[in-house]
Design a protein around this motif. Structure first.
Motif, PDB file in Angstrom:
ATOM      1  N   GLY A  43      -4.099  32.654  37.585  1.00  0.00           N
ATOM      2  CA  GLY A  43      -4.293  33.764  36.661  1.00  0.00           C
ATOM      3  C   GLY A  43      -5.609  33.722  35.909  1.00  0.00           C
ATOM      4  N   LEU A  44      -6.638  33.128  36.525  1.00  0.00           N
ATOM      5  CA  LEU A  44      -7.926  32.959  35.850  1.00  0.00           C
ATOM      6  C   LEU A  44      -8.920  34.084  36.145  1.00  0.00           C
ATOM      7  CD1 LEU A  44      -8.459  29.149  36.571  1.00  0.00           C
ATOM      8  CD2 LEU A  44      -7.634  30.185  34.452  1.00  0.00           C
ATOM      9  N   VAL A  45      -8.589  34.980  37.063  1.00  0.00           N
ATOM     10  CA  VAL A  45      -9.547  35.959  37.579  1.00  0.00           C
ATOM     11  C   VAL A  45      -9.237  37.352  37.044  1.00  0.00           C
ATOM     12  CG1 VAL A  45     -10.491  37.031  39.662  1.00  0.00           C
ATOM     13  CG2 VAL A  45      -9.901  34.596  39.675  1.00  0.00           C
ATOM     14  N   ASP A  46     -10.260  38.036  36.543  1.00  0.00           N
ATOM     15  CA  ASP A  46     -10.123  39.427  36.087  1.00  0.00           C
ATOM     16  C   ASP A  46     -10.516  40.421  37.176  1.00  0.00           C
ATOM     17  OD1 ASP A  46      -9.498  38.729  33.330  1.00  0.00           O
ATOM     18  OD2 ASP A  46     -11.608  38.136  33.159  1.00  0.00           O
ATOM     19  N   GLU A  47     -11.455  40.026  38.030  1.00  0.00           N
ATOM     20  CA  GLU A  47     -12.047  40.958  38.989  1.00  0.00           C
ATOM     21  C   GLU A  47     -12.329  40.212  40.286  1.00  0.00           C
ATOM     22  OE1 GLU A  47     -15.274  43.861  37.712  1.00  0.00           O
ATOM     23  OE2 GLU A  47     -16.454  42.442  38.904  1.00  0.00           O
ATOM     24  N   LEU A  48     -12.039  40.852  41.419  1.00  0.00           N
ATOM     25  CA  LEU A  48     -12.309  40.274  42.727  1.00  0.00           C
ATOM     26  C   LEU A  48     -13.284  41.173  43.465  1.00  0.00           C
ATOM     27  CD1 LEU A  48     -11.681  38.231  45.032  1.00  0.00           C
ATOM     28  CD2 LEU A  48      -9.790  39.756  45.690  1.00  0.00           C
ATOM     29  N   THR A  49     -14.414  40.604  43.881  1.00  0.00           N
ATOM     30  CA  THR A  49     -15.401  41.343  44.667  1.00  0.00           C
ATOM     31  C   THR A  49     -15.491  40.711  46.051  1.00  0.00           C
ATOM     32  OG1 THR A  49     -16.703  42.015  42.743  1.00  0.00           O
ATOM     33  CG2 THR A  49     -17.816  42.006  44.867  1.00  0.00           C
ATOM     34  N   GLN A  69      -8.109  49.028  43.086  1.00  0.00           N
ATOM     35  CA  GLN A  69      -9.450  49.233  43.642  1.00  0.00           C
ATOM     36  C   GLN A  69     -10.328  49.969  42.643  1.00  0.00           C
ATOM     37  OE1 GLN A  69     -10.040  50.055  47.958  1.00  0.00           O
ATOM     38  NE2 GLN A  69     -10.792  52.025  47.211  1.00  0.00           N
ATOM     39  N   ARG A  70     -11.532  49.424  42.391  1.00  0.00           N
ATOM     40  CA  ARG A  70     -12.463  50.049  41.450  1.00  0.00           C
ATOM     41  C   ARG A  70     -13.617  50.721  42.155  1.00  0.00           C
ATOM     42  NH1 ARG A  70     -14.795  45.980  37.688  1.00  0.00           N
ATOM     43  NH2 ARG A  70     -15.891  47.832  36.960  1.00  0.00           N
ATOM     44  N   THR A  71     -14.276  50.003  43.083  1.00  0.00           N
ATOM     45  CA  THR A  71     -15.432  50.588  43.757  1.00  0.00           C
ATOM     46  C   THR A  71     -15.452  50.172  45.223  1.00  0.00           C
ATOM     47  OG1 THR A  71     -16.910  48.724  43.249  1.00  0.00           O
ATOM     48  CG2 THR A  71     -16.840  50.537  41.657  1.00  0.00           C
ATOM     49  N   VAL A  72     -16.035  51.049  46.048  1.00  0.00           N
ATOM     50  CA  VAL A  72     -16.295  50.768  47.459  1.00  0.00           C
ATOM     51  C   VAL A  72     -17.703  51.260  47.762  1.00  0.00           C
ATOM     52  CG1 VAL A  72     -15.636  51.193  49.854  1.00  0.00           C
ATOM     53  CG2 VAL A  72     -13.867  51.091  48.073  1.00  0.00           C
ATOM     54  N   VAL A  73     -18.559  50.358  48.240  1.00  0.00           N
ATOM     55  CA  VAL A  73     -19.912  50.729  48.645  1.00  0.00           C
ATOM     56  C   VAL A  73     -20.102  50.253  50.069  1.00  0.00           C
ATOM     57  CG1 VAL A  73     -22.382  50.470  48.218  1.00  0.00           C
ATOM     58  CG2 VAL A  73     -20.789  50.531  46.286  1.00  0.00           C
ATOM     59  N   SER A  74     -20.377  51.182  50.971  1.00  0.00           N
ATOM     60  CA  SER A  74     -20.555  50.842  52.375  1.00  0.00           C
ATOM     61  C   SER A  74     -22.039  50.866  52.726  1.00  0.00           C
ATOM     62  CB  SER A  74     -19.798  51.848  53.254  1.00  0.00           C
ATOM     63  OG  SER A  74     -19.954  51.527  54.615  1.00  0.00           O
ATOM     64  N   THR A  75     -22.514  49.777  53.350  1.00  0.00           N
ATOM     65  CA  THR A  75     -23.888  49.713  53.838  1.00  0.00           C
ATOM     66  C   THR A  75     -23.847  49.342  55.320  1.00  0.00           C
ATOM     67  OG1 THR A  75     -24.287  47.355  53.429  1.00  0.00           O
ATOM     68  CG2 THR A  75     -24.568  48.863  51.556  1.00  0.00           C
ATOM     69  N   SER A  76     -25.002  49.220  55.934  1.00  0.00           N
ATOM     70  CA  SER A  76     -25.042  48.876  57.354  1.00  0.00           C
ATOM     71  C   SER A  76     -24.642  47.426  57.603  1.00  0.00           C
ATOM     72  CB  SER A  76     -26.448  49.123  57.919  1.00  0.00           C
ATOM     73  OG  SER A  76     -27.386  48.285  57.278  1.00  0.00           O
ATOM     74  N   THR A 122     -14.633  46.109  45.177  1.00  0.00           N
ATOM     75  CA  THR A 122     -14.350  45.496  43.892  1.00  0.00           C
ATOM     76  C   THR A 122     -12.976  45.938  43.402  1.00  0.00           C
ATOM     77  OG1 THR A 122     -16.692  45.410  43.287  1.00  0.00           O
ATOM     78  CG2 THR A 122     -15.105  45.202  41.497  1.00  0.00           C
ATOM     79  N   TYR A 123     -12.174  44.956  42.964  1.00  0.00           N
ATOM     80  CA  TYR A 123     -10.807  45.193  42.521  1.00  0.00           C
ATOM     81  C   TYR A 123     -10.578  44.591  41.152  1.00  0.00           C
ATOM     82  CZ  TYR A 123     -10.043  45.774  47.580  1.00  0.00           C
ATOM     83  OH  TYR A 123     -10.131  46.160  48.895  1.00  0.00           O
ATOM     84  N   ASP A 124      -9.782  45.258  40.333  1.00  0.00           N
ATOM     85  CA  ASP A 124      -9.230  44.635  39.134  1.00  0.00           C
ATOM     86  C   ASP A 124      -8.010  43.824  39.562  1.00  0.00           C
ATOM     87  OD1 ASP A 124     -10.959  45.536  37.149  1.00  0.00           O
ATOM     88  OD2 ASP A 124      -9.900  47.446  36.960  1.00  0.00           O
ATOM     89  N   VAL A 125      -7.868  42.653  38.946  1.00  0.00           N
ATOM     90  CA  VAL A 125      -6.771  41.755  39.286  1.00  0.00           C
ATOM     91  C   VAL A 125      -5.743  41.801  38.160  1.00  0.00           C
ATOM     92  CG1 VAL A 125      -6.118  39.373  39.783  1.00  0.00           C
ATOM     93  CG2 VAL A 125      -8.311  40.262  40.589  1.00  0.00           C
ATOM     94  N   GLY A 126      -4.522  42.153  38.483  1.00  0.00           N
ATOM     95  CA  GLY A 126      -3.453  42.172  37.488  1.00  0.00           C
ATOM     96  C   GLY A 126      -2.996  40.766  37.174  1.00  0.00           C
ATOM     97  N   ARG A 127      -2.587  40.540  35.938  1.00  0.00           N
ATOM     98  CA  ARG A 127      -2.086  39.226  35.519  1.00  0.00           C
ATOM     99  C   ARG A 127      -0.573  39.161  35.612  1.00  0.00           C
ATOM    100  NH1 ARG A 127      -6.105  36.408  32.650  1.00  0.00           N
ATOM    101  NH2 ARG A 127      -8.056  36.944  33.641  1.00  0.00           N
TER     102      ARG A 127
END
Length: 204
Positions: free
Chosen positions: A155-161, A186-193, A199-204
């Motif tokens: 339970g140490l993580v707030d955000e997972l990228t 899910q917070r953000t999705v950026v697609s590149t080549s 990026t996700y928020d992690v629930g406690r």
């Protein structure tokens, strides 16, 4: 508020190294392809690297330290923030601090009392850096699948990228293997080549 962000590159089949990783082959066979995005000159990839390093007040490592401080490890061109201006504090989880470090120009702190204490130490360093910079800085947790799994389970993580690389490695070190079931936001999705950056928020 200082956040704890777990940040790691992963293959389409869920591995953070290729097969047979070792001291002279830290990412295993084919594992270098996981980090193609980090060396890309594509604008979105460069922006993601720049923004991530700019908001880093401290970075937590575990076994990865042996590789980055080794003879074939980080240098002025390769390493966390190597192509950027930032140089955060580095906090290493270890059973025994080394007698010396090759990368003596970086700010190293060694914690022998476990991952939770290392994260707490890094949070303190990031909060101090935030006060000095006049803006919020975060703790970045890197250093391998086992470290990130342990931190999530504790339970140490707030955000997972996750930087999802378009490669199938067929084996290696899995990012997720057992552990506690968890729903992410899910917070953000950026697609590149070179990768899909998630990026996700992690629930406690």
């Amino acid at each position: 508020m200082t956040r704890i962000t777990a940040d790691i590159s992963v293959s389409l089949d869920g591995f953070v190294t290729g097969p047979d990783p070792g001291p002279r082959n830290g990412l295993g066979t084919g594992g270098d392809a996981l980090h193609t995005w980090a060396f890309s000159d594509a604008p979105d990839d460069r922006r993601i690297v720049r923004e991530a390093t700019a908001r880093s007040g401290a970075v937590v490592l575990r076994r990865l330290f042996d590789l980055v401080d080794g003879p074939d490890g980080w240098n002025d061109e390769v390493g966390y923030g190597a192509r950027e201006a930032t140089r955060p504090a580095f906090v290493v989880v270890t059973t025994a601090p080394p007698e010396s470090v090759r990368l003596s120009g970086l700010d190293w702190t060694f914690v022998t009392t476990g991952l939770a204490d290392a994260v707490a130490t890094a949070r303190g360093r990031a909060e101090a850096a935030s006060s000095a910079a006049g803006r919020e800085l975060d703790v970045v947790l890197m250093g391998g699948g086992a470290t990130i799994r342990s931190a999530l389970d504790a339970g140490l993580v707030d955000e997972l990228t996750l930087h999802l690389a378009p490669v199938v490695l067929g084996g290696g070190t899995p990012l997720f293997s057992g552990g506690t079931p968890r729903t992410l936001v899910q917070r953000t999705v950026v697609s590149t080549s070179t990768a899909t950056h998630l990026t996700y928020d992690v629930g406690r």
